[in-house]
Design an enzyme around this catalytic site. Structure first.
Site, PDB file in Angstrom:
ATOM      1  N   TYR A   1      -5.333  -1.389   9.446  1.00  0.00           N
ATOM      2  CA  TYR A   1      -5.993  -1.254   8.147  1.00  0.00           C
ATOM      3  C   TYR A   1      -7.047  -0.163   8.260  1.00  0.00           C
ATOM      4  O   TYR A   1      -7.609   0.089   9.322  1.00  0.00           O
ATOM      5  CB  TYR A   1      -6.580  -2.575   7.609  1.00  0.00           C
TER       6      TYR A   1
ATOM      7  N   TYR B   1       0.808  -1.226   0.000  1.00  0.00           N
ATOM      8  CA  TYR B   1       0.000   0.000   0.000  1.00  0.00           C
ATOM      9  C   TYR B   1       0.840   1.273   0.000  1.00  0.00           C
ATOM     10  O   TYR B   1       0.297   2.365  -0.099  1.00  0.00           O
ATOM     11  CB  TYR B   1      -0.945   0.002   1.209  1.00  0.00           C
TER      12      TYR B   1
ATOM     13  N   ASN C   1     -14.025   5.330   4.783  1.00  0.00           N
ATOM     14  CA  ASN C   1     -14.199   4.272   5.780  1.00  0.00           C
ATOM     15  C   ASN C   1     -13.336   4.444   7.027  1.00  0.00           C
ATOM     16  O   ASN C   1     -13.733   4.045   8.125  1.00  0.00           O
ATOM     17  CB  ASN C   1     -13.949   2.898   5.149  1.00  0.00           C
TER      18      ASN C   1
ATOM     19  N   HIS D   1      -4.600   6.071  -0.979  1.00  0.00           N
ATOM     20  CA  HIS D   1      -5.228   5.857   0.329  1.00  0.00           C
ATOM     21  C   HIS D   1      -4.235   6.029   1.479  1.00  0.00           C
ATOM     22  O   HIS D   1      -4.645   6.076   2.629  1.00  0.00           O
ATOM     23  CB  HIS D   1      -5.826   4.441   0.368  1.00  0.00           C
TER      24      HIS D   1
ATOM     25  N   ASN E   1     -10.155   0.497   7.432  1.00  0.00           N
ATOM     26  CA  ASN E   1     -11.539   0.354   7.894  1.00  0.00           C
ATOM     27  C   ASN E   1     -11.665   0.200   9.401  1.00  0.00           C
ATOM     28  O   ASN E   1     -12.765   0.299   9.945  1.00  0.00           O
ATOM     29  CB  ASN E   1     -12.208  -0.842   7.210  1.00  0.00           C
TER      30      ASN E   1
END
Length: 194
Positions: free
Chosen positions: A64, A14, A113, A19, A66
Site C-alpha cells: 500500500y 485500485y 505519502n 494513484h 503509505n
C-alpha cells in the site's frame, strides 16, 4: 543494476486510479522490454530484464502506498544498489497537468505519502524520480477521493501519451542520460480540449 519502482496500491479496486500510475508505467515498461513482473520479493512484485544494455529490476510494491518505503528499502539493501544513481521511482503528481512528466534527481515528498515513506526509510531525498501528472484536484474535492478516482476518456488518452514518454525517459535515465531526459520531457504538453 538499476531498480525502477512504480508506486501504487495493490488489489483490483485500485486498478486504473490516479494513484496507481506508477504501476501503470511499470506495466508499459514491462510490455516494451518483455519483462515479466510476477516474482514476489521484498513485499513487491518484481521482474528482471535489460534496458539499454543495463540490468534492471522493475518493482511494484505491494505494501500500500503509505508504506512503500518498507519495500523500497528492502530492495535497495538486497540488491546493494546506490539509491542516488541506481534507483528510479515513478509516481502520480496532482500538481502537474494530466500526462505531464517532471523528472527530478532529488526533492521533497511534496505531500505524496508514498515518497514520504521512501524518504523516511532511505534516510535521504536524493534519488531519481519521474512524476506523472494526474491533474489538479477540483475545488471541494477530498484529495484521497480524487487520487483514488478514475480518468475520463479524454484524460486516458493524455495519460497514454504520458506513459509512452515515461517509458522513453526511463530508457535514457538507465543509460545515465538523466539530464537529457529532463530536457526532453520536463516541458508542457497540450491540455485536454474542453
Amino acid at each position: 543494476m538499476f531498480i525502477i519502482v512504480g508506486l501504487g496500491n495493490p488489489t483490483l479496486q485500485y486498478e486504473g486510479t490516479r494513484h496507481n500510475v506508477g504501476f501503470d508505467v511499470i506495466d508499459k515498461i514491462a510490455a516494451e522490454y518483455n519483462i515479466s513482473v510476477d516474482y514476489r520479493k521484498s513485499r513487491a512484485y518484481i521482474g528482471k530484464g535489460i534496458i539499454n544494455g543495463q540490468k534492471v529490476i522493475l518493482a511494484k510494491p505491494q505494501t500500500y502506498m503509505n508504506l512503500s518505503g518498507e519495500s523500497v528499502r528492502s530492495l535497495v539493501d538486497y540488491y546493494k544498489v546506490d539509491e542516488e544513481s541506481e534507483l528510479l521511482v515513478i509516481y502520480d503528481d496532482v500538481s502537474l497537468d494530466v500526462g505531464q512528466l517532471r523528472i527530478r534527481k532529488k526533492g521533497s515528498a511534496g505531500g505524496h505519502n508514498g515518497i514520504k515513506s521512501i524518504i523516511s526509510h532511505l534516510g535521504t531525498d536524493v534519488f531519481q524520480r519521474i512524476k506523472v501528472g494526474v491533474g489538479e484536484k477540483p475545488k471541494n474535492y477530498d484529495l484521497a477521493d480524487y487520487v483514488l478516482g478514475h480518468f475520463s476518456k479524454a484524460e486516458k488518452e493524455l495519460m497514454e501519451e504520458g506513459y509512452d514518454c515515461a517509458v522513453n525517459a526511463v530508457s535514457l535515465i538507465v543509460a545515465g542520460e538523466v539530464d537529457t531526459a529532463m530536457n526532453e520531457y520536463n516541458k508542457k504538453i497540450k491540455k485536454i480540449k474542453e
